[in-house]
Scaffold this active site. Structure first.
Site, PDB file in Angstrom:
ATOM      1  N   ALA A   1       0.842  -1.196   0.000  1.00  9.98           N
ATOM      2  CA  ALA A   1       0.000   0.000   0.000  1.00  9.98           C
ATOM      3  C   ALA A   1       0.876   1.245   0.000  1.00  9.98           C
ATOM      4  O   ALA A   1       2.017   1.219   0.480  1.00  9.98           O
ATOM      5  CB  ALA A   1      -0.906  -0.006   1.224  1.00  9.98           C
TER       6      ALA A   1
ATOM      7  N   GLY B   1       0.775  -5.136   0.974  1.00  7.14           N
ATOM      8  CA  GLY B   1      -0.370  -5.262   0.074  1.00  7.14           C
ATOM      9  C   GLY B   1       0.013  -5.860  -1.268  1.00  7.14           C
ATOM     10  O   GLY B   1      -0.809  -6.473  -1.934  1.00  7.14           O
TER      11      GLY B   1
ATOM     12  N   GLU C   1      -0.170  -9.416  -0.678  1.00  8.33           N
ATOM     13  CA  GLU C   1      -1.589  -9.766  -0.489  1.00  8.33           C
ATOM     14  C   GLU C   1      -2.309  -9.852  -1.828  1.00  8.33           C
ATOM     15  O   GLU C   1      -3.150 -10.720  -2.042  1.00  8.33           O
ATOM     16  CB  GLU C   1      -2.272  -8.741   0.413  1.00  8.33           C
ATOM     17  CG  GLU C   1      -1.783  -8.837   1.865  1.00  8.33           C
ATOM     18  CD  GLU C   1      -2.347  -7.756   2.734  1.00  8.33           C
ATOM     19  OE1 GLU C   1      -2.038  -6.570   2.483  1.00  8.33           O
ATOM     20  OE2 GLU C   1      -3.090  -8.067   3.668  1.00  8.33           O
TER      21      GLU C   1
ATOM     22  N   GLU D   1       4.028  -5.202   7.658  1.00  6.41           N
ATOM     23  CA  GLU D   1       3.143  -4.184   8.211  1.00  6.41           C
ATOM     24  C   GLU D   1       3.410  -3.898   9.693  1.00  6.41           C
ATOM     25  O   GLU D   1       3.272  -2.766  10.130  1.00  6.41           O
ATOM     26  CB  GLU D   1       1.680  -4.579   8.004  1.00  6.41           C
ATOM     27  CG  GLU D   1       1.160  -4.396   6.597  1.00  6.41           C
ATOM     28  CD  GLU D   1       1.454  -5.575   5.681  1.00  6.41           C
ATOM     29  OE1 GLU D   1       2.348  -6.396   6.007  1.00  6.41           O
ATOM     30  OE2 GLU D   1       0.816  -5.673   4.629  1.00  6.41           O
TER      31      GLU D   1
HETATM   32  N1  T1G Z   1       4.507   3.488  -0.096  1.00  8.57           N
HETATM   33  C1  T1G Z   1       4.951   4.675  -0.573  1.00  8.57           C
HETATM   34  N2  T1G Z   1       6.264   4.968  -0.784  1.00  8.57           N
HETATM   35  C2  T1G Z   1       7.145   3.993  -0.493  1.00  8.57           C
HETATM   36  C3  T1G Z   1       6.757   2.729   0.004  1.00  8.57           C
HETATM   37  C4  T1G Z   1       5.370   2.489   0.199  1.00  8.57           C
HETATM   38  N3  T1G Z   1       4.899   1.331   0.637  1.00  8.57           N
HETATM   39  N4  T1G Z   1       7.884   1.997   0.192  1.00  8.57           N
HETATM   40  C5  T1G Z   1       8.915   2.778  -0.161  1.00  8.57           C
HETATM   41  N5  T1G Z   1       8.487   3.970  -0.582  1.00  8.57           N
HETATM   42  C6  T1G Z   1       9.293   5.098  -1.048  1.00  8.57           C
HETATM   43  C7  T1G Z   1      10.280   5.538   0.011  1.00  8.57           C
HETATM   44  O1  T1G Z   1       9.656   6.417   0.922  1.00  8.57           O
HETATM   45  C8  T1G Z   1      11.327   6.233  -0.840  1.00  8.57           C
HETATM   46  O2  T1G Z   1      10.775   7.473  -1.215  1.00  8.57           O
HETATM   47  C9  T1G Z   1      11.368   5.381  -2.090  1.00  8.57           C
HETATM   48  O3  T1G Z   1      10.110   4.667  -2.128  1.00  8.57           O
HETATM   49  C10 T1G Z   1      12.504   4.373  -2.072  1.00  8.57           C
HETATM   50  O4  T1G Z   1      12.350   3.671  -0.832  1.00  8.57           O
HETATM   51  C11 T1G Z   1      -2.925  -3.152   3.090  1.00  8.57           C
HETATM   52  C12 T1G Z   1      -1.565  -1.510   4.644  1.00  8.57           C
HETATM   53  C13 T1G Z   1      10.445  -1.428  -0.686  1.00  8.57           C
HETATM   54  C14 T1G Z   1      12.326  -2.483   0.600  1.00  8.57           C
HETATM   55  O5  T1G Z   1       6.198  -1.573   4.645  1.00  8.57           O
HETATM   56  O6  T1G Z   1      10.549  -1.559   2.967  1.00  8.57           O
HETATM   57  O7  T1G Z   1       0.804  -2.686   2.436  1.00  8.57           O
HETATM   58  O8  T1G Z   1      12.359   8.935   0.057  1.00  8.57           O
HETATM   59  O9  T1G Z   1      14.577   4.375   0.064  1.00  8.57           O
HETATM   60  O10 T1G Z   1      16.023   1.004   0.212  1.00  8.57           O
HETATM   61  O11 T1G Z   1      -1.697  -4.786   4.164  1.00  8.57           O
HETATM   62  O12 T1G Z   1      11.134   1.029   0.729  1.00  8.57           O
HETATM   63  O13 T1G Z   1      12.755   8.436  -2.359  1.00  8.57           O
HETATM   64  O14 T1G Z   1      10.811   9.891  -1.674  1.00  8.57           O
HETATM   65  O15 T1G Z   1      13.248   2.510   1.156  1.00  8.57           O
HETATM   66  O16 T1G Z   1      15.357   0.216  -2.122  1.00  8.57           O
HETATM   67  C15 T1G Z   1       3.779  -2.333   3.588  1.00  8.57           C
HETATM   68  C16 T1G Z   1       8.066  -0.322   2.918  1.00  8.57           C
HETATM   69  C17 T1G Z   1       2.957  -1.088   3.423  1.00  8.57           C
HETATM   70  C18 T1G Z   1       7.355  -1.630   2.576  1.00  8.57           C
HETATM   71  C19 T1G Z   1      12.730  -0.504  -0.882  1.00  8.57           C
HETATM   72  N6  T1G Z   1       5.011  -2.199   2.851  1.00  8.57           N
HETATM   73  N7  T1G Z   1       9.165  -0.053   2.015  1.00  8.57           N
HETATM   74  O17 T1G Z   1      13.852  -0.129  -0.145  1.00  8.57           O
HETATM   75  O18 T1G Z   1      14.291   2.179  -1.130  1.00  8.57           O
HETATM   76  S1  T1G Z   1       1.497  -1.182   4.390  1.00  8.57           S
HETATM   77  C20 T1G Z   1       6.137  -1.785   3.453  1.00  8.57           C
HETATM   78  C21 T1G Z   1      10.357  -0.681   2.153  1.00  8.57           C
HETATM   79  C22 T1G Z   1       0.501  -2.272   3.515  1.00  8.57           C
HETATM   80  C23 T1G Z   1      -1.530  -3.626   3.389  1.00  8.57           C
HETATM   81  C24 T1G Z   1      -0.749  -2.680   4.210  1.00  8.57           C
HETATM   82  C25 T1G Z   1      11.461  -0.230   1.233  1.00  8.57           C
HETATM   83  C26 T1G Z   1      11.716  -1.193   0.063  1.00  8.57           C
HETATM   84  P1  T1G Z   1      11.742   8.780  -1.308  1.00  8.57           P
HETATM   85  P2  T1G Z   1      13.665   3.208  -0.075  1.00  8.57           P
HETATM   86  P3  T1G Z   1      14.995   0.791  -0.816  1.00  8.57           P
END
Ligand code: T1G
Length: 697
Positions: free
Chosen positions: A66, A105, A108, A128
């Site tokens: 997400a 997501g 999922e 999450e």
């Molecule tokens: N949403 C929006 N932006 C995201 C994002 C996300 N999920 N993940 C990363 N970014 C942005 C981040 O802020 C940065 O932006 C750029 O992408 C590069 O990220 C319904 C509710 C994927 C392993 O928790 O773990 O799904 O600073 O520097 O080191 O059940 O990002 O450049 O403007 O981290 O290569 C669950 C979180 C969401 C994954 C990549 N997902 N992200 O790492 O790059 S909740 C997460 C990460 C959800 C559902 C629920 C890492 C990465 P900017 P980065 P990276």
């Protein structure tokens, strides 16, 4: 072929429709992506010639889940849950082609597809809980159906990541391919048609009965490993519902739990921590395309505990390192010791034999002169002796190649004096690692007003190459981490003079969420080491701090901490800490000598004084421009001192508390402890007056 909107592109190949999520950089499932996925399903349904839909991600990832940027505002339809349900119910086979990250997501969505193909190297996870929530689009209901509760609980409640190979073994993916992911997915689809295989819907798999022992153990595990976090136990509760409720009801309850957590303080704090860690990578005034200096060869001067850890951290990043010590023989001894620690890492399975050998091969023992002459980067890690360091920087300034970067690992000495001694201040910066340097992710990159921008950019990049979290700070006494830590340590000391016991102070801060209390930390590091730092900083101490000489008394009594089985605590053979009446008596005698009438001190006073002293110093750091934002301070405390992530860091915690309440606390303790310790920073007064926090209104 029709574009399903910029965020999802469509391409037809015979009887197959290929939908690719194209929302860089991580294919987060934003509203545009969700709408695009619905359009892809519409297109697949509308065309009778289409027999299957293949979902993939453009760029480096399938999808990171997400879009966290949409959190905190109403979700626009179609919501992710709707897209996921429609995918699973779809009348034609939907195949997920996974590569890069398939997280949250994103995973999922893949779980709701009828089949999954993964490219080798794919990372699959439901992280999450790291954001203080639980999966909210079916993860807790579908994953246990597919791989069983035991494996699912580790993924969901502990954010355990699965490799493509593990996922294949568990039955989470149907195929794992070395390359040509798209081709493999298309061949898989055509085999489905040829074999006449029916659509397989994850939600229709029966999850089986509840394994009470398994869920009880899972709850015990998270209460130990993730103490204080609300999401993990809730995640376990949601997984249990998969065994107790029909899918539809389970999905509804999962979403309720997810939303309740999303609106809670812990998730706000953990999402703040996630964003702050990325925000600090954007350095005001330092263009992202700043020219970098080559950093192929490094030299570490000083092979004590820190020098050794730094050399290993560099080797871990594939950088050749010359390690020098008081003599070549001493450096060779340390090199042998590093070899032994790599051997034990290989035995533990932390490194493969090849990795251990490769890293050891990158480190060589050398004479100082030769090491310095060859290096692109020299990191000084000798003892905190100002004269010795200045003499060394004078030698390095003369000896090192033009353009070589000279960095000091000093934790509080005057970096400007070292830069001046070198004669080339533009090449000088600080790289303040935290012990153990090869494991702790935080490193303070310290710049003086003379440090060249490309030196700053090069060191920030180097730190990331080492897997570190670099925080750029200004060069002033103690920088940020130790300067704020000194305030917490001061209050801890004053509190035991005034009536608290070491175990009461430690318990208060552990109950707040720190992994270990300040006195137990000192026993761990060695009271003689802590005393050496106190002596080196003696000139900066106030009169009361100097007279609070309990450390001197303990060390004089041979109580050095764990290594002598006695320090602030007494330790048994298993190094378990016990409060020591001898220490209580020593403190009482000290207080009597100092004319302090001891009193019972509440846990809330202990916590407030330690935290507010830190927060006040953080505000001063912001006023002095040592850091540009409060985010730097929070990231330092989250990754340097185990500040509980569910509180977001000291400055975010101050905002959650309310700066008006913090200001009232500072004023109260200013009266009882003294002006020089609790005079409120003007920044806090201004923000509190305006009803704002460090992070805005
Ligand atoms: N949403 C929006 N932006 C995201 C994002 C996300 N999920 N993940 C990363 N970014 C942005 C981040 O802020 C940065 O932006 C750029 O992408 C590069 O990220 C319904 C509710 C994927 C392993 O928790 O773990 O799904 O600073 O520097 O080191 O059940 O990002 O450049 O403007 O981290 O290569 C669950 C979180 C969401 C994954 C990549 N997902 N992200 O790492 O790059 S909740 C997460 C990460 C959800 C559902 C629920 C890492 C990465 P900017 P980065 P990276």
């Amino acid at each position: 072929m029709a574009e399903a909107g910029a965020a999802v592109t469509l391409r037809r190949d015979g009887e197959l429709l290929l939908a690719s999520i194209a929302h860089p950089p991580v294919n987060a499932l934003s509203h545009a992506v969700r709408a695009g996925l619905m359009a892809a399903l519409d297109a697949a349904r509308a065309d009778p010639a289409i027999r299957a839909l293949i979902l993939s991600g453009a760029g480096k990832n399938f999808s990171a889940g997400a879009d966290v940027r949409e959190f905190g505002q109403p979700f626009k339809a179609p919501e992710l849950g709707e897209v996921v349900e429609r995918t699973e119910a779809f009348g034609k086979p939907v195949i997920a082609a996974l590569h890069g990250n398939a997280l949250g997501g994103g995973l999922e969505l893949a779980l709701a597809c009828h089949f999954r193909i993964a490219l080798a190297g794919t990372r699959l996870a439901l992280p999450e809980v790291r954001l203080g929530i639980i999966p909210g689009a079916g993860g807790t209901q579908r994953l246990p159906r597919l791989i069983g509760a035991a494996a699912a609980l580790g993924v969901i409640a502990e954010a355990r990541e699965l490799s493509a190979a593990e996922a294949l073994k568990l039955g989470l993916v149907d195929e794992c391919v070395p390359d040509d992911l798209e081709g493999a997915a298309m061949r898989f689809a055509r085999r489905l048609f040829a074999e006449g295989r029916p659509i397989r819907r994850t939600g229709q798999i029966s999850p089986g009965p509840v394994d009470e022992a398994l869920f009880a153990e899972a709850q015990r595990g998270v209460s130990r490993r993730q103490r204080g976090f609300k999401a993990p136990p809730e995640a376990i509760r949601a997984v249990r519902l998969a065994h107790e409720l029909p899918l539809k009801e389970g999905l509804a309850r999962e979403l309720e739990i997810c939303m309740a957590l999303l609106n809670g303080e812990q998730s706000r704090a953990q999402r703040h921590a996630f964003a702050a860690e990325r925000e600090i990578a954007r350095i005001p005034g330092l263009p992202p395309d700043t020219q970098l200096r080559p950093l192929a060869r490094a030299a570490v001067i000083g092979c004590g505990v820190m020098g050794r850890g730094i050399a290993m951290a560099l080797a871990g990043a594939g950088i050749a390192v010359s390690l020098t010590g008081r003599s070549l023989a001493a450096a060779r001894e340390v090199h042998a010791a590093i070899g032994k620690s790599y051997e034990s890492a290989v035995t533990r399975g932390a490194l493969t034999a090849a990795q251990g050998a490769e890293r050891l091969g990158l480190i060589v023992a050398a004479e100082e002169d030769r090491a310095a002459g060859d290096a692109d980067l020299v990191i000084e890690a000798i003892s905190e002796d100002p004269e010795a360091k200045q003499a060394l920087f004078a030698r390095l300034g003369a000896r090192c190649r033009p353009g070589a970067i000279l960095a000091s690992n000093t934790s509080f000495l005057d970096l400007r004096a070292l830069a001046a001694a070198s004669g080339r201040p533009a090449d000088v910066a600080g790289l303040h690692f935290f012990n153990p340097a090869h494991l702790m992710r935080l490193v303070e990159v310290v710049r003086t007003t003379d440090t060249a921008p490309e030196v700053v950019a090069s060191l920030l990049g180097l730190a990331r190459r080492m897997g570190k979290i670099p925080v750029l700070v200004g060069a002033k006494e103690g920088f940020v981490a130790n300067r704020m830590l000194a305030r917490r340590s001061r209050e801890a000391l004053f509190l035991i003079e005034e009536g608290a016991l070491p175990e009461e102070v430690d318990r208060a801060l552990v109950n707040f969420g720190f992994p270990i209390g300040p006195f137990a930390v000192q026993d761990l590091g060695g009271l003689d080491v802590v005393l050496a730092t106190r002596r080196a900083r003696f000139g900066t101490l106030t009169e009361r701090e100097r007279q609070a000489d309990l450390l001197e008394q303990l060390v004089a009594a041979g109580r050095l901490g764990q290594k002598s089985a006695a320090g602030w605590y007494r330790y048994d053979a298993e190094r378990r800490a016990q409060p020591d009446p001898e220490v209580a008596a020593l403190i009482a005698r000290h207080a009597a000598r100092r004319g302090i009438v001891r009193r019972a001190i509440t846990e809330s006073e202990i916590t407030e004084r330690c935290l507010y002293a830190m927060i006040n110093e953080g505000a001063r750091l912001l006023e002095e421009g040592i850091v540009p934002r409060a985010q730097e301070i929070d990231v330092i405390w989250l990754h340097g001192f185990g500040f509980p992530a569910y509180r977001g860091g000291p400055m975010f915690h101050a905002d959650l508390t309310g700066l008006r309440q913090v200001l009232d606390g500072l004023t109260k303790y200013r009266g009882s402890v003294g002006d020089e310790y609790f005079s409120p920073a003007p920044l806090i007064e201004r923000l509190a007056q305006a009803g704002h926090g460090f992070y805005g209104p």
